[in-house]
Design an enzyme around this catalytic site. Structure first.
Site: not given
Ligand code: FAD
Length: 287
Positions: A16, A48, A123
């Site tokens: 990464e 990003y 997400a």
């Molecule tokens: P989600 O999957 O939405 O989860 C966030 C929280 O909401 C969790 O507590 C989950 O349990 C809860 N949740 C999920 N879905 C639901 C639902 N439908 N209803 C209710 N609760 C829900 N950030 C950046 O800005 N740019 C990047 O390039 C970046 N790259 C990353 C790469 C990796 C490998 C990782 C692990 C993280 C990265 N992040 C990045 C950080 C990430 O954006 C943060 O961790 C963010 O807080 C959560 O993103 P997520 O996609 O896991 O969110």
């Protein structure tokens, strides 16, 4: 190529990188990529900044160059929290036009000062949106120690399942420093019926400020032996760098011996560190 296909044949090894800050020289990222010449990661993912707006352009440009100039498959990260549906379509069209086939679909971190721009408040919503309209391979993030916002690990795993059901086809974990969290997490995902390949995210820790920031942001636990290492070498940067590399190699060797699907190395744009780790573990990866 869709990066989900890699896992059919072998244990994956990916890197990464992140685009340079707006204040830095844009070309610095190409020095990082040049420094990785000769290594053969299965793909390189490009982060990003979640601020929305034009942040995407650097990510797309670098991910396109990784693929089209450096000849390595690439993954563009895309956080949805600060973009509208129209902006998402605009970005996705640009990604498609650049020839990139893989997107790590994220929510992004929520800023207390900026309300979500549209409907991508988690997400899974962005994943469904992409899946319904495009043929990208979609990756998603996961958290062996639980996401810091989740009430408990069960909720977090259920939410991860939504991402799998919405169309994600492979997962990458947040960094962890104690492999036992990963093994327990892997069992829990299997019990929950999440049958996607999971790459273990490994961050070589090479300075004390970096790990303090990561622990604050991500809420990862620091095992005793790790803390001892930091305390022992904190005033000796070269020794700490070498100890951090050795710690990451040790984690990776153990993960490979336990049949991990893949290793995702957070390179921190440091080709020296990435190369040392790559050279130590590449031949151990089962073909
Ligand atoms: P989600 O999957 O939405 O989860 C966030 C929280 O909401 C969790 O507590 C989950 O349990 C809860 N949740 C999920 N879905 C639901 C639902 N439908 N209803 C209710 N609760 C829900 N950030 C950046 O800005 N740019 C990047 O390039 C970046 N790259 C990353 C790469 C990796 C490998 C990782 C692990 C993280 C990265 N992040 C990045 C950080 C990430 O954006 C943060 O961790 C963010 O807080 C959560 O993103 P997520 O996609 O896991 O969110």
């Amino acid at each position: 190529m869709k990066t989900s296909e890699i896992f059919r044949n072998r244990t994956a090894l990916s890197f990464e990188i992140f685009p340079p800050k707006p204040t830095s020289d844009e070309k610095v990222i190409y020095k990082t990529l040049d420094g990785l010449t000769g290594l053969k990661p299965d793909f390189i993912s490009v982060t990003y900044g979640a601020g929305g707006g034009k942040n995407c352009e650097k990510t797309i440009q670098i991910a396109a160059d990784v693929k089209n100039i450096y000849g390595i498959e690439s993954v563009a990260h895309l956080p949805g929290i600060n973009i509208t549906e129209e902006e998402a379509v605009d970005i996705l069209e640009k990604i498609k036009a650049s020839g990139i086939k893989n997107i790590l679909a994220l929510r992004g971190d929520i800023s207390p000062d900026i309300p979500p721009a549209g409907r991508f408040t988690h997400a899974d919503q962005l994943i469904s949106f992409i899946r319904e309209r495009y043929d990208f391979n979609i990756l998603a993030a996961c958290y062996p120690e639980g996401h810091p916002e989740s009430r408990n690990i069960i909720d977090d795993i259920n939410n991860l399942k939504r991402k799998a059901e919405s169309g994600a086809s492979q997962l990458i974990t947040q960094l962890f420093l104690d492999n036992d969290y990963f093994y327990t997490f892997r069992e829990r995902t299997a019990l929950a019926g999440i049958n996607l390949p999971i790459e273990a995210g490994i961050m070589p820790v090479t300075n004390k400020a970096q790990i303090e920031r990561m622990v604050r942001l991500c809420g990862v636990n620091m095992p005793k032996k790790f803390m001892k290492m930091i305390d022992r070498y904190e005033n000796n940067p070269l020794a700490l760098r070498d100890a951090g590399i050795a710690y990451a190699i040790d984690q990776i060797v153990d993960l490979i011996s336990q049949g991990v699907d893949g290793i995702h190395l957070y390179t921190m744009n440091n080709p020296y560190v990435a190369r040392r780790i790559y050279e130590a573990v590449y031949n151990l990866l089962p073909a």
